[in-house]
Design a protein around this motif. Structure first.
Motif, PDB file in Angstrom:
ATOM      1  N   ASP A 171       9.962  -2.833  -5.978  1.00  0.00           N
ATOM      2  CA  ASP A 171       9.597  -3.042  -7.373  1.00  0.00           C
ATOM      3  C   ASP A 171       9.201  -4.499  -7.602  1.00  0.00           C
ATOM      4  O   ASP A 171       9.905  -5.421  -7.180  1.00  0.00           O
TER       5      ASP A 171
ATOM      6  N   TYR B 222      -4.056   0.989  -7.214  1.00  0.00           N
ATOM      7  CA  TYR B 222      -4.353   2.018  -6.222  1.00  0.00           C
ATOM      8  C   TYR B 222      -4.548   3.390  -6.892  1.00  0.00           C
ATOM      9  O   TYR B 222      -3.782   3.753  -7.786  1.00  0.00           O
TER      10      TYR B 222
ATOM     11  N   GLN C 193      -0.337  11.981 -10.906  1.00  0.00           N
ATOM     12  CA  GLN C 193      -0.627  11.803  -9.489  1.00  0.00           C
ATOM     13  C   GLN C 193      -1.893  12.553  -9.081  1.00  0.00           C
ATOM     14  O   GLN C 193      -2.685  12.061  -8.266  1.00  0.00           O
TER      15      GLN C 193
ATOM     16  N   VAL D 223       6.485  -0.180  -8.276  1.00  0.00           N
ATOM     17  CA  VAL D 223       6.496  -0.309  -6.823  1.00  0.00           C
ATOM     18  C   VAL D 223       5.183  -0.948  -6.359  1.00  0.00           C
ATOM     19  O   VAL D 223       4.106  -0.532  -6.762  1.00  0.00           O
ATOM     20  N   GLY D 224       5.307  -1.964  -5.523  1.00  0.00           N
ATOM     21  CA  GLY D 224       4.113  -2.651  -5.015  1.00  0.00           C
ATOM     22  C   GLY D 224       3.617  -3.747  -5.918  1.00  0.00           C
ATOM     23  O   GLY D 224       2.543  -4.311  -5.680  1.00  0.00           O
TER      24      GLY D 224
ATOM     25  N   TYR E 261       7.452  -0.802   0.223  1.00  0.00           N
ATOM     26  CA  TYR E 261       7.142  -1.645  -0.932  1.00  0.00           C
ATOM     27  C   TYR E 261       8.267  -1.564  -1.965  1.00  0.00           C
ATOM     28  O   TYR E 261       8.891  -0.519  -2.153  1.00  0.00           O
TER      29      TYR E 261
ATOM     30  N   ALA F 255      -1.793   2.999   0.349  1.00  0.00           N
ATOM     31  CA  ALA F 255      -0.939   3.232  -0.819  1.00  0.00           C
ATOM     32  C   ALA F 255       0.317   2.357  -0.755  1.00  0.00           C
ATOM     33  O   ALA F 255       1.057   2.407   0.230  1.00  0.00           O
TER      34      ALA F 255
ATOM     35  N   ASN G 268       6.394  -7.619  -0.784  1.00  0.00           N
ATOM     36  CA  ASN G 268       5.208  -6.773  -0.906  1.00  0.00           C
ATOM     37  C   ASN G 268       3.974  -7.462  -0.329  1.00  0.00           C
ATOM     38  O   ASN G 268       3.146  -6.828   0.345  1.00  0.00           O
TER      39      ASN G 268
ATOM     40  N   THR H  40       3.576   2.322  -1.471  1.00  0.00           N
ATOM     41  CA  THR H  40       4.659   3.220  -1.876  1.00  0.00           C
ATOM     42  C   THR H  40       6.006   2.738  -1.352  1.00  0.00           C
ATOM     43  O   THR H  40       6.084   1.981  -0.370  1.00  0.00           O
ATOM     44  N   ALA H  41       7.067   3.235  -1.976  1.00  0.00           N
ATOM     45  CA  ALA H  41       8.419   2.908  -1.526  1.00  0.00           C
ATOM     46  C   ALA H  41       8.653   3.421  -0.105  1.00  0.00           C
ATOM     47  O   ALA H  41       9.349   2.786   0.692  1.00  0.00           O
ATOM     48  N   ARG H  42       8.061   4.541   0.231  1.00  0.00           N
ATOM     49  CA  ARG H  42       8.224   5.110   1.574  1.00  0.00           C
ATOM     50  C   ARG H  42       7.685   4.155   2.633  1.00  0.00           C
ATOM     51  O   ARG H  42       8.204   4.129   3.765  1.00  0.00           O
ATOM     52  N   ARG H  43       6.690   3.369   2.277  1.00  0.00           N
ATOM     53  CA  ARG H  43       6.105   2.408   3.220  1.00  0.00           C
ATOM     54  C   ARG H  43       6.774   1.028   3.134  1.00  0.00           C
ATOM     55  O   ARG H  43       6.311   0.085   3.759  1.00  0.00           O
TER      56      ARG H  43
END
Length: 274
Positions: free
Chosen positions: A111, A174, A16, A124-125, A109, A102, A75, A104-107
């Protein structure tokens, strides 16, 4: 002996950090080159359609879980909402990741299928390449300049309702593997993007037509066996045609495909194998 390990190979945290570093490097480069990224979106459509296209979201692909295909649709809806209506003014640059951000799963998106080092895996995404591919296809039908493009290097699946020449897509990852084009014309262009009846749809609009129109042509498409591997081979050209007279003004080679087939060679049509 193996070579020195990269920072991203020391574990998830370092991976990361490596991505953050690459993203920062890109932002610094943009500032140094004074790149003006397009950000303005508007509801009102520009009056003229330069090019439109649609491609099926769900495809029956050998060995691919359809659940991942359905996640891809979710997505795509999230991502296109950040781009739809975007107006790219003369001199501005379109950046896929600058707009989408990004994935991300938090946003929200999910698998989907991602491509990493020539392999297919869950991530993810996954599936956002289809959106970048569509935008690139629209841009290729204008005189604007593509300033960042990363071609897929392998043939991952057999054709399934393919409507565009093979190899004209683009990879994105990304934050630093981006897709970008610069509006080098004297008029603004606008992207409209939506999903309808299972298709990803897009239009590139402007205030007036450009003097020329463009047509993509794939030639000499076939498969060859080299050693134990199979490759898909072709050339993709862009024809330039005067809009008023219809005169062919020439053509340019966009790419020469020599893509390793990663799916079951038994699915290669026998009449296309040389």
């Amino acid at each position: 002996m193996g070579g020195r390990k990269l920072m991203c190979q020391y574990g998830p945290v370092f991976y990361q950090l490596s991505l953050w570093k690459e993203g920062l490097r890109k932002r610094v480069k943009d500032m140094g080159q004074r790149v003006t990224l397009a950000r303005c979106r508007q509801r009102e459509e520009l009056p003229v359609i330069l090019k439109g296209h649609r491609s099926p979201v769900l495809r029956r692909l050998e060995g691919v879980d359809m659940a991942l295909q359905k996640s891809k649709e979710a997505n795509l809806r999230l991502a296109l909402a950040h781009i739809d209506g975007l107006v790219v003014a003369p001199g501005e640059t379109f950046s896929f990741w600058a707009l989408v951000g990004a994935p991300t799963a938090r946003r929200g998106y999910q698998d989907g299928l991602v491509i990493a080092n020539g392999d297919l895996r869950r991530g993810v995404g996954g599936g956002l390449c289809q959106l970048a591919n569509l935008i690139h296809y629209l841009v290729l039908h204008t005189p604007m300049e593509v300033v960042e493009l990363h071609h897929h290097s392998d043939a991952l699946f057999p054709d399934d309702r393919r409507r565009v020449p093979f190899g004209t897509g683009t990879s994105i990852f990304y934050p630093h593997v981006d897709y970008r084009f610069c509006n080098t014309t004297a008029q603004p262009v606008q992207l409209r993007l939506w999903i309808s009846e299972g298709d990803l749809c897009g239009e590139l609009r402007s205030e007036r037509l450009f003097p020329c129109r463009y047509r993509l042509v794939e030639e000499d498409s076939h498969f060859v066996k080299e050693g134990e591997a199979y490759y898909r081979v072709s050339q993709v050209y862009r024809r330039i045609i005067d809009r008023e007279s219809g005169q062919d003004l020439g053509r340019e080679l966009l790419l020469s495909n020599h893509s390793r087939v990663l799916y079951d060679p038994a699915l290669i049509p026998p009449d296309q194998l040389r």
